[in-house]
Design an enzyme around this catalytic site. Sequence first.
Site, PDB file in Angstrom:
ATOM      1  N   ALA A 157      -0.331   0.232  -3.299  1.00 39.85           N
ATOM      2  CA  ALA A 157      -0.975  -0.254  -2.076  1.00 39.85           C
ATOM      3  C   ALA A 157       0.117  -0.513  -1.056  1.00 39.85           C
ATOM      4  O   ALA A 157       1.115  -1.164  -1.362  1.00 39.85           O
ATOM      5  CB  ALA A 157      -1.733  -1.541  -2.361  1.00 39.85           C
ATOM      6  N   LYS A 158      -0.061   0.004   0.125  1.00 39.89           N
ATOM      7  CA  LYS A 158       0.883  -0.306   1.196  1.00 39.89           C
ATOM      8  C   LYS A 158       0.383  -1.615   1.813  1.00 39.89           C
ATOM      9  O   LYS A 158      -0.258  -1.625   2.874  1.00 39.89           O
ATOM     10  CB  LYS A 158       0.921   0.854   2.199  1.00 39.89           C
ATOM     11  CG  LYS A 158       2.167   0.852   3.069  1.00 39.89           C
ATOM     12  CD  LYS A 158       2.296   2.183   3.790  1.00 39.89           C
ATOM     13  CE  LYS A 158       3.325   2.104   4.889  1.00 39.89           C
ATOM     14  NZ  LYS A 158       4.686   1.838   4.434  1.00 39.89           N
TER      15      LYS A 158
END
Length: 307
Positions: A157-158
Amino acid sequence: METTEFIWFDGKLVPWADAKVHVLTHALHYGDAVFEGIRAYDCGAAGSSVFRLKEHSQRLINSAKILGMNMPYTAEQIFDATIETLRANKLKAGYIRPLTFVGYGEMGVNPGHNPVQTIIACWPWGAYLGPEALEKGIRIRTSSFTRIHPNTLMSKAKAAGNYVNSILAKIEAVADGYDEAVMLDPAGVVSEATGENIFIVTNGTIKTPQLTNTLGGITRSSLIVLARDLGYTVEEAPLSRDEIYIADEAFFCGTAAEITPIREMDHRVIGAGCAGPVTKHLQQEFFKVARGENPKYKEWLAPYTVD
Ligand code: PPE
């Protein structure tokens, strides 16, 4: 920073200065926001292109899913809104920052039923690690901060919260006179930099760490395809810190940093201490692709024009 005229905010284009949120916005307190970093390139007479917009739009959706956020938009809607934002701002080339965040509502760790909001901003942004970095290379250190354990925060996940780890490493590196930090994972092998993936070149073979606890960089995956198509062997395998010390070449890659050569690490000169031939070759080919000069990779580009 250089500003533009409009920011896309939940479906509407609002003036840059009016794109505001309340100070009790949940994400501001707890870091539950996900974002993208995307670049658009000027392709001359052919107009402009966003590099791998489809993949970036999908990664935003994936990041929101990993954080359990109720994302109200599809990847297609993010794709279209990005093009709309670029065109509204008449931006031929620059950086694009979509951000989905948990908004104002209840306080407390549980995001509950707080609204999930999305903005897309864009602005002109030159070389991320300084004007000379792309050509001459940068000096880096191994961070004293360990990269996040794969079960502490979710590296695929950014997510905004993940970047506290990057900020600690970046502040330390810059305070010590370096351009950037590379971080080791909890097992002590090389993970990634504060905002880039890493590659080395040894005897003509290109190597990069696997994605155990690093962000699945879109520049990284593009370079793997590009390098293999150019006839290079590319290995994805655990990388130790000292392998970088004795590599012929090393470079970082990312949307903001593009392909930035590393000329020194922990006071050891890497290779000849400048951008090596394989790094330069990949850099050249990468920019050709991004600027629409290589029709083979046309499907990686989302073309648009500004009036
Ligand atoms: N690792 C990290 C931790 C990372 O932040 C990035 C991008 C990458 C790898 C490379 O991913 P990709 O852009 O898909 O190739 N970092 C973004 C944020 C930089 C910033 O300072 O903000 C970027 O390059 O846009």
